[in-house]
Design a protein around this motif. Structure first.
Motif, short mmCIF file in Angstrom:
data_model
loop_
_atom_site.label_atom_id
_atom_site.label_comp_id
_atom_site.label_asym_id
_atom_site.label_seq_id
_atom_site.Cartn_x
_atom_site.Cartn_y
_atom_site.Cartn_z
N VAL A 129 -6.19 7.77 28.76
CA VAL A 129 -7.61 7.57 29.03
C VAL A 129 -7.86 6.11 29.40
O VAL A 129 -7.37 5.20 28.73
CB VAL A 129 -8.46 7.95 27.80
N VAL A 130 -8.62 5.90 30.47
CA VAL A 130 -9.09 4.58 30.86
C VAL A 130 -10.58 4.53 30.58
O VAL A 130 -11.33 5.40 31.06
CB VAL A 130 -8.80 4.30 32.35
N ALA A 131 -11.01 3.56 29.80
CA ALA A 131 -12.42 3.46 29.41
C ALA A 131 -13.21 2.69 30.47
O ALA A 131 -12.76 1.65 30.96
CB ALA A 131 -12.55 2.77 28.06
N ALA A 132 -14.40 3.18 30.80
CA ALA A 132 -15.23 2.54 31.81
C ALA A 132 -16.68 2.51 31.34
O ALA A 132 -17.13 3.39 30.62
CB ALA A 132 -15.13 3.29 33.14
N GLY A 133 -17.40 1.46 31.77
CA GLY A 133 -18.80 1.32 31.41
C GLY A 133 -18.99 0.27 30.34
O GLY A 133 -18.87 0.56 29.15
N GLY A 134 -19.24 -0.98 30.75
CA GLY A 134 -19.48 -2.05 29.78
C GLY A 134 -18.31 -2.97 29.54
O GLY A 134 -18.25 -3.63 28.50
N PHE A 135 -17.40 -3.08 30.51
CA PHE A 135 -16.22 -3.92 30.33
C PHE A 135 -16.18 -5.04 31.37
O PHE A 135 -16.41 -4.80 32.56
CB PHE A 135 -14.94 -3.09 30.42
N ILE A 170 -8.87 -0.24 30.90
CA ILE A 170 -10.29 -0.30 31.21
C ILE A 170 -10.51 -0.28 32.72
O ILE A 170 -9.62 -0.64 33.49
CB ILE A 170 -10.97 -1.55 30.63
N GLN A 171 -11.70 0.14 33.11
CA GLN A 171 -12.12 0.03 34.51
C GLN A 171 -13.32 -0.91 34.55
O GLN A 171 -14.25 -0.79 33.75
CB GLN A 171 -12.51 1.38 35.08
N MET A 172 -13.28 -1.86 35.48
CA MET A 172 -14.38 -2.81 35.64
C MET A 172 -14.92 -2.71 37.07
O MET A 172 -14.15 -2.69 38.02
CB MET A 172 -13.91 -4.25 35.37
N GLY A 173 -16.24 -2.64 37.19
CA GLY A 173 -16.86 -2.62 38.50
C GLY A 173 -17.74 -3.83 38.70
O GLY A 173 -17.53 -4.65 39.59
N THR A 174 -18.75 -3.98 37.84
CA THR A 174 -19.71 -5.07 37.96
C THR A 174 -19.02 -6.43 37.94
O THR A 174 -19.41 -7.34 38.68
CB THR A 174 -20.75 -4.98 36.82
#
Length: 308
Positions: free
Chosen positions: A164-170, A187-191
């Motif tokens: 699992v890769v955690a996303a949202g808030g990293f 983790i996944q980072m977008g912002t």
């Protein structure tokens, strides 16, 4: 060895979010070259444009990268065929189930990683035979689910056996440490990558990111069953007013028509859709992709967890 880095052949367990009209070859290749997983976003993209972006990315990096499949798109089957033709070995998926494409993708030896917003969907994807999951909480920017990252990731890792890769808030090493504590493999980072030198968006968009605080994002579209998190501006404020007035879908769509392009191409941060996550308040400067990733890893290595 970390499950995700071993599975994908990447140096660090950091994914770059697939942001429509943003996640293209300059950003994707920079993330992959820095040790993460760059991901090309296919949202609103033609097959010819995607071919161009994949070929450019292959020229700019010899490291693994992925293509995100927006499964609701009418040309998705052509996109899948192109991904196979050009030898892309990793795909992430969103906006639907990859079930109909799984035989073709697996026959081509492609690693499939859906983005999911719930335990129910996570279990269904595991049953389909996907290789890993990106589990995205409502803190993320863009199109979102309704469950926060902490309870969502905690529940999913106890419900599936795949990575699992955690996303949202990293956005940093503390977040990476927190994700590992929850049982995620990365983790996944977008912002965070929006505020990178390599991100192909106007400076006005980047400056909006670094000047905002954590309370500056809002969610629109809940009344239509399609929630989207963006920075509060003239357009989102008008949208919220129209939703409260119970305007119909057609009127709401008129307001948002072309709004993403206004932000990511024209740099209009007042009337454009400036998508960003709640972690926005933690992003204070525009840096290189390499600096963002290396600093994240260094911070993670220096996290001192108290002993109870």
């Amino acid at each position: 060895m970390n499950q995700i880095t071993e599975l994908l052949g990447i140096k660090y367990p950091i994914f770059q979010g697939a942001m429509a009209q943003i996640s293209m070859s300059p950003l994707v290749s920079a993330v992959s070259n820095a040790g993460g997983l760059g991901i090309i976003a296919t949202g609103s993209m033609s097959v010819d444009k995607l071919r161009e972006e994949i070929l450019k990315t292959q020229q700019l990096t010899d490291k693994p990268f992925a293509v995100n499949l927006m499964l609701m798109m009418a040309n998705c089957e052509e996109i899948v065929d192109l991904v196979i033709e050009l030898g892309v070995k990793i795909v992430t998926t969103g906006a639907g189930t990859p079930k109909r494409f799984m035989p073709k993708l697996k026959e081509a030896g492609i690693i499939v990683i859906p983005v999911v917003p719930s335990v129910k969907l996570a279990k269904k994807m595991e049953e389909l035979g996907v290789d890993a999951l990106v589990v995205e909480g409502t803190e993320a920017g863009g199109h979102i689910g309704e469950v926060a990252t902490l309870p969502l990731v905690t529940s999913v890792v106890q419900s599936v056996s795949i990575p699992v890769v955690a996303a949202g808030g990293f956005s940093d090493g503390r977040g990476l440490a927190a994700a590992f504590a929850l049982g995620a493999s990365g983790i996944q980072m977008g912002t965070a990558f929006l505020a990178s030198k390599e991100c192909p968006i106007p400076d006005s968009y980047k400056e909006k990111i670094v000047s905002s605080v954590e309370t500056d994002t809002v969610v629109t579209g809940r009344s239509q069953g399609a929630p989207v998190r963006s920075i509060l501006n003239k357009m989102t404020l008008k949208y919220i007013e129209m939703e409260k007035a119970e305007m119909n879908r057609e009127e709401l769509e008129k307001l948002t028509m072309g709004s993403l392009r206004k932000a990511v191409v024209e740099g209009n941060t007042d009337e454009g859709s400036v998508m960003a996550g709640q972690i926005i308040g933690n992003i204070k400067q525009i840096r290189s992709v390499e600096d963002i990733i290396e600093t994240t890893i260094e911070e993670y290595r220096h996290v001192n967890l108290p002993i109870i």
